[in-house]
Design an enzyme around this catalytic site. Structure first.
Site, PDB file in Angstrom:
ATOM      1  N   GLY A  67      -2.067 105.859  36.931  1.00 36.19           N
ATOM      2  CA  GLY A  67      -1.499 105.758  38.174  1.00 36.19           C
ATOM      3  C   GLY A  67       0.193 105.957  38.416  1.00 36.19           C
ATOM      4  N   GLY A 115      -5.714 103.902  35.822  1.00 33.72           N
ATOM      5  CA  GLY A 115      -5.821 104.367  37.111  1.00 33.72           C
ATOM      6  C   GLY A 115      -6.651 104.573  37.887  1.00 33.72           C
ATOM      7  CD  GLU A 138      -3.708 101.581  30.493  1.00 32.50           C
ATOM      8  OE1 GLU A 138      -4.596 101.658  31.768  1.00 32.50           O
ATOM      9  OE2 GLU A 138      -4.862 101.285  29.577  1.00 32.50           O
ATOM     10  CG  ASP A 146      -3.866  98.477  35.131  1.00 28.53           C
ATOM     11  OD1 ASP A 146      -4.430  99.625  34.322  1.00 28.53           O
ATOM     12  OD2 ASP A 146      -2.674  98.502  35.778  1.00 28.53           O
TER      13      ASP A 146
END
Length: 357
Positions: A67, A115, A138, A146
């Site tokens: 992301g 992402g 992360e 995620d």
């Protein structure tokens, strides 16, 4: 099609191509890109002339580096909420990809992180190359895996997924295949030819057969040789005990891994372990995405995310000051707070899937 668009969509033969087009940012995802991909998938699903979708990334560096971390950093510093809106749509996209009714071919060439894993590793035909570097990094920025990453890692053999979740280590093609993050290895020099031949396929079976024709044995990965100590050490019930086992099992690589883990955010480490273990219990991707949304919303309000991005991406001093600074200072109640229900702000993917049968 404007070549300046961050997502390029075109049809070749019976294949709908979706190309992430921010090569200078290694195709890092923005909210606009997520919505554009979702729109392209919805159109491809309705179009009977489209047999399959093929996802790729522009440039030579990778499919997608994750992301837009800088945008999330600025939003968190300002006390905004646009990142939460982004995650809501991104996780819905991840679920759509996993349930897409036509072949979804993802070319996971080069860097595929965060992402980028979400838009590729939930696909039905996932191709890695000798250049692939796949990771959920992360914990190094004070965040938690995620985009359905905890679902994927929880499904990896033994404790390999726990190892990758806590360390954030990137793996090559062989280990991506071993961990269930990919399906086929194709040398990068053959991707253009593979894409051309897939365009001529008229059925799902032909697409699968074409990919298999190009697939070869991957380079040998590193993880299989370390399964004994990985499975033994990461089976512990807490991050502290995992680190203790790594430090004291007598394997130099394990001790080095403990050192890697100990520089990550203590809070993110403990929440990540709970997330992966929770994903195993939850089972379905939709339920896991619901859990990840709660965790991401909580992490957005905690200091470690801003501090981690500052240290790794903004100032690049590689010296984050985590709060709290030590694992022992992160309580069970602190961890539980990340999983609290969100009331009317819930993502609700599991509920929606149940309602639609």
């Amino acid at each position: 099609m404007n070549n300046e668009d961050p997502v390029l969509v075109h049809t070749e033969g019976r294949i709908r191509h979706i190309t992430l087009n921010r090569p200078r940012a290694i195709n890092a995802l923005t909210h606009t890109m997520v919505l554009r991909i979702d729109e392209a998938l919805a159109a491809a699903e309705r179009d009977d002339s489209v047999t399959a979708v093929l996802l790729s990334g522009a440039g030579e560096r990778g499919l997608c580096a994750g992301g837009d971390i800088r945008a999330i950093y600025e939003d968190a510093r300002a006390g905004g909420s646009t990142s939460v809106d982004f995650w809501r749509d991104e996780y819905r996209l991840n679920a759509r990809i996993a349930r897409f009714p036509k072949p979804y071919v993802a070319l996971m060439d080069g860097i595929v992180m965060g992402g980028g894993v979400g838009v590729s590793a939930h696909g039905s035909i996932r191709i890695v190359t000798e250049r692939s570097r796949v990771a959920m990094p992360e914990t190094g920025i004070g965040f938690v895996p995620d985009v359905g990453g905890t679902h994927l890692l929880a499904s990896a053999p033994g404790e390999l997924g726990t190892h990758l979740a806590l360390t954030g280590d990137a793996v090559g093609a062989g280990d991506a295949l071993l961990c269930g993050l990919a399906d086929h290895f194709v040398p990068s020099e053959h991707l253009v030819d593979l894409s051309r031949d897939v365009a001529g396929c008229t059925t799902s079976a032909e697409i699968v057969a074409t990919v298999r024709r190009y697939a070869t044995a991957p380079p040998v990965g590193a993880l299989a040789a370390h399964r004994d100590w990985i499975d033994a050490c990461y089976a512990a019930d807490s991050v502290e005990e995992i680190v203790d086992r790594l430090q004291n099992c007598g394997v130099p690589a394990a001790k080095e891994t403990a050192e890697t883990i100990l520089v990550k955010s203590p809070t993110a480490l403990k929440v990540t372990l709970a997330s992966v273990r929770g994903a195993r219990r939850l089972g379905s991707l939709e339920a896991v995405l619901d859990q990840e949304f709660r965790v991401s919303c909580a992490a957005f309000t905690r200091p470690d995310l801003v501090e981690g991005v500052r240290a790794q991406i903004i100032d690049k001093d590689r010296n984050p000051q985590w709060s709290p600074a030590r694992l022992a200072q992160v309580s069970s109640a602190d961890v539980a707070g990340f999983f609290e229900p969100l009331g009317d702000r819930e993502l609700g993917l599991a509920r929606d899937a149940s309602a639609t049968g």
